[in-house]
Design an enzyme around this catalytic site. Sequence first.
Site, PDB file in Angstrom:
ATOM      1  N   THR A   1      61.534  -4.505   7.957  1.00  0.00           N
ATOM      2  CA  THR A   1      62.541  -3.974   8.723  1.00  0.00           C
ATOM      3  C   THR A   1      62.929  -2.907   8.359  1.00  0.00           C
ATOM      4  OG1 THR A   1      64.218  -5.597   7.581  1.00  0.00           O
ATOM      5  CG2 THR A   1      62.532  -6.560   9.684  1.00  0.00           C
ATOM      6  N   ASP A   2      63.765  -2.426   9.147  1.00  0.00           N
ATOM      7  CA  ASP A   2      64.846  -1.281   8.717  1.00  0.00           C
ATOM      8  C   ASP A   2      66.303  -1.751   8.479  1.00  0.00           C
ATOM      9  OD1 ASP A   2      66.023  -1.686  11.161  1.00  0.00           O
ATOM     10  OD2 ASP A   2      64.998   0.120  12.195  1.00  0.00           O
ATOM     11  N   SER A   3      67.376  -0.939   8.199  1.00  0.00           N
ATOM     12  CA  SER A   3      68.477  -1.396   7.902  1.00  0.00           C
ATOM     13  C   SER A   3      68.973  -2.216   8.889  1.00  0.00           C
ATOM     14  CB  SER A   3      69.338  -0.260   7.399  1.00  0.00           C
ATOM     15  OG  SER A   3      69.561   0.575   8.613  1.00  0.00           O
TER      16      SER A   3
END
Length: 128
Positions: free
Chosen positions: A10-12
């Site tokens: 995932t991203d942030s």
Amino acid sequence: MKIRVYYEDTDSGGVVYHSNYLNFMERARTEWLRDLGIGQHALKTNDNLMFVVSTITIDYKKPAILDDELTVQTDLLSMRSCSIDLKQQIFRKKELLTKSIVTVACIDANQLKPVKIPTTIRKLMELL
């Protein structure tokens, strides 16, 4: 094929990063071949052949998020002498998140040039 979304995917914001869907689909294609009795390492070692992606189109419908359990579905659409077209879809339960059409070419592992898919492999794929 079932896949769990981990933090590393995932991203942030906790949403699956777009290129990771390609990784999920690659794993599913590998398992699809394995289910047919075709191991990619053995294929290269014994037959000097590899399957490589030559074209992919992908349509992102909805995001997957951290901890989702996803299902990657792989279906054979068509077969030519040196390549196959696969439809791959990623679902969260019954909800379609991503769909793609992937063309995979059979190549000589040394020369990296297209070669005909062996008859034995064609027959296995046609059973699907």
